[in-house]
Design a protein around this motif. Structure first.
Motif, short mmCIF file in Angstrom:
data_model
loop_
_atom_site.label_atom_id
_atom_site.label_comp_id
_atom_site.label_asym_id
_atom_site.label_seq_id
_atom_site.Cartn_x
_atom_site.Cartn_y
_atom_site.Cartn_z
N MET A 84 -8.94 14.72 -6.58
CA MET A 84 -8.95 13.56 -7.48
C MET A 84 -7.77 12.65 -7.12
O MET A 84 -6.64 13.10 -7.04
N SER A 85 -8.08 11.38 -6.87
CA SER A 85 -7.01 10.45 -6.48
C SER A 85 -7.31 9.05 -7.00
O SER A 85 -8.46 8.72 -7.32
N ILE A 86 -6.25 8.25 -7.08
CA ILE A 86 -6.39 6.87 -7.55
C ILE A 86 -5.58 5.97 -6.62
O ILE A 86 -4.49 6.33 -6.16
N GLU A 87 -6.13 4.80 -6.34
CA GLU A 87 -5.50 3.87 -5.39
C GLU A 87 -5.65 2.44 -5.89
O GLU A 87 -6.67 2.07 -6.48
N LEU A 88 -4.61 1.64 -5.65
CA LEU A 88 -4.65 0.21 -5.96
C LEU A 88 -4.83 -0.56 -4.66
O LEU A 88 -4.12 -0.32 -3.69
N LYS A 89 -5.77 -1.50 -4.64
CA LYS A 89 -5.99 -2.31 -3.45
C LYS A 89 -6.07 -3.77 -3.86
O LYS A 89 -6.93 -4.16 -4.65
N LEU A 90 -5.16 -4.59 -3.34
CA LEU A 90 -5.12 -6.01 -3.69
C LEU A 90 -6.04 -6.81 -2.78
O LEU A 90 -6.35 -6.40 -1.66
N SER A 91 -6.46 -7.98 -3.27
CA SER A 91 -7.39 -8.83 -2.51
C SER A 91 -6.72 -9.46 -1.29
O SER A 91 -7.39 -9.85 -0.34
N ARG A 92 -5.39 -9.56 -1.32
CA ARG A 92 -4.65 -10.14 -0.20
C ARG A 92 -3.95 -9.03 0.58
O ARG A 92 -3.20 -8.24 0.00
N ILE A 93 -4.17 -9.01 1.88
CA ILE A 93 -3.57 -7.97 2.72
C ILE A 93 -2.05 -8.05 2.71
O ILE A 93 -1.36 -7.04 2.69
N ASN A 94 -1.50 -9.29 2.71
CA ASN A 94 -0.03 -9.44 2.75
C ASN A 94 0.64 -9.24 1.39
O ASN A 94 1.85 -9.21 1.29
N ARG A 95 -0.16 -9.15 0.33
CA ARG A 95 0.32 -8.89 -1.04
C ARG A 95 1.28 -9.96 -1.55
O ARG A 95 2.11 -9.70 -2.42
N VAL A 96 1.18 -11.19 -1.03
CA VAL A 96 2.07 -12.28 -1.44
C VAL A 96 1.37 -13.16 -2.47
O VAL A 96 0.25 -13.64 -2.24
N TYR A 97 2.02 -13.37 -3.61
CA TYR A 97 1.46 -14.20 -4.69
C TYR A 97 2.56 -15.11 -5.24
O TYR A 97 3.75 -14.83 -5.09
N ARG A 98 2.11 -16.17 -5.86
CA ARG A 98 3.02 -17.07 -6.59
C ARG A 98 2.82 -16.84 -8.08
O ARG A 98 1.74 -16.42 -8.51
N PRO A 99 3.85 -17.09 -8.92
CA PRO A 99 3.75 -16.79 -10.36
C PRO A 99 2.56 -17.42 -11.05
O PRO A 99 2.01 -16.84 -12.01
#
Length: 317
Positions: A1-16
């Protein structure tokens, strides 16, 4: 059993002002009952004082409290079941709602020696008292909103610097002091984070053969502790400009790429500040230097000539 977070942007860079989107991936050999899936975003400035070069007694270490930037929780799914196998649960979250007032401004992500500005996403699947909750955490990178960025271009002006036996404030080898040396150069001291530090230098004369010429990028972190300001300088990276005895009167280019996460726009806030410097260091050939080959490169030595310049880092549109 495992859980993972995956963001839509590969570089994980966002603005506020942007929406953070992604998927919660759950892998399980059997179905799971849960009491809700929650997603939390936490941003903070973590301050710590190690003492050392700052000269602070141990009782002051750890006194500075973290500064909260953002702390919010949303419910991704209410109570229910997750089927066996691999399940992908989409999510979206506003880091900052339009018109929303935060406790602090959104500083850019930064990892220093004493100051860390970090933004974390944590997903938690509550399974009641008899089962351990499933959770995982991921860091994402925050950069300044475009509306807060400088519109004007970075100043192209260069600062001229000199290195001679007379500009050094520390003791030098006798042959350096008597024979002398002269190095002249120029460099940009205001730099956009996406651009390299550029400039040039020329060795006009040197009585002692040169071993190497290096450029040190330094961070200067200051923390307000009570009525005291604790400042510590540390090395980020070293870039070698030349290796061996440099030809006299030949122009050498300065080209230093800024490392991501270890640099950020210069910050002058109330409880803390993050500033930067560049140091041009010339190492002269010496038998004494061979004995101390593992010494701190930023510490003045008999066989070193150094010149430090303040560096203002900015982010532009």
């Amino acid at each position: 059993m495992s859980i993972e977070l995956k963001l839509s942007r590969i570089n994980r860079v966002y603005r506020p002002s942007e929406v953070v989107e992604g998927k919660i991936i759950v892998r399980s050999s059997s179905s799971i009952s849960h009491y809700g899936i929650r997603l939390a975003v936490n941003g903070s400035v973590n301050l710590q004082v190690r003492g050392g070069s700052a000269g602070v007694i141990e009782t002051l270490v750890g006194v500075a409290k973290p500064i909260s930037i953002v702390n919010k929780i949303i419910e991704v799914r209410p109570s229910g079941k997750i089927a066996s196998g691999t399940s992908e649960i989409p999510f979206s979250m506003n880091i900052k709602q339009p018109g929303e007032k935060n406790l602090e401004r959104f500083y850019e992500t930064f990892h220093g020696a004493n100051i860390n500005i970090q933004y974390l996403l944590t997903v938690d699947i509550s399974r009641g008292y008899l089962h351990k909750s499933l959770s995982t955490t991921m860091e994402f990178i925050v950069e300044s909103d475009k509306a807060d960025l400088l519109e004007r271009p970075v100043s192209p002006e260069m600062v001229i610097f000199y290195l001679t036996q007379d500009t050094q404030r520390h003791p030098l080898l006798p042959e350096l002091k008597s024979g002398g040396f002269r190095v002249i150069g120029k460099m940009s001291t205001q730099c956009c984070l996406s651009d390299p530090i550029v400039g040039e230098l020329t060795v006009e004369a040197s009585a002692v053969p040169i071993c190497s010429i290096d450029m040190h990028l330094l961070r200067v972190e200051s923390i307000l502790l009570g009525e005291k300001i604790v400042t510590e300088q540390s090395l980020i990276q070293t870039t070698q400009m030349a290796d061996g005895d440099v030809c006299r009167n030949m122009t050498l280019p300065i080209y230093v790429i800024l490392p991501r996460l270890l640099t950020c726009p210069t910050v002058l806030a109330g409880p803390f500040s993050i500033e930067f410097k560049v140091a041009v260091v010339i190492t002269f050939q010496s038998d004494v230097a061979k004995v101390h080959s593992k010494s701190d490169p930023t510490t003045p030595r008999l066989w070193l000539a150094m010149e430090s310049l303040p560096l203002e880092l900015v982010r532009t549109r």
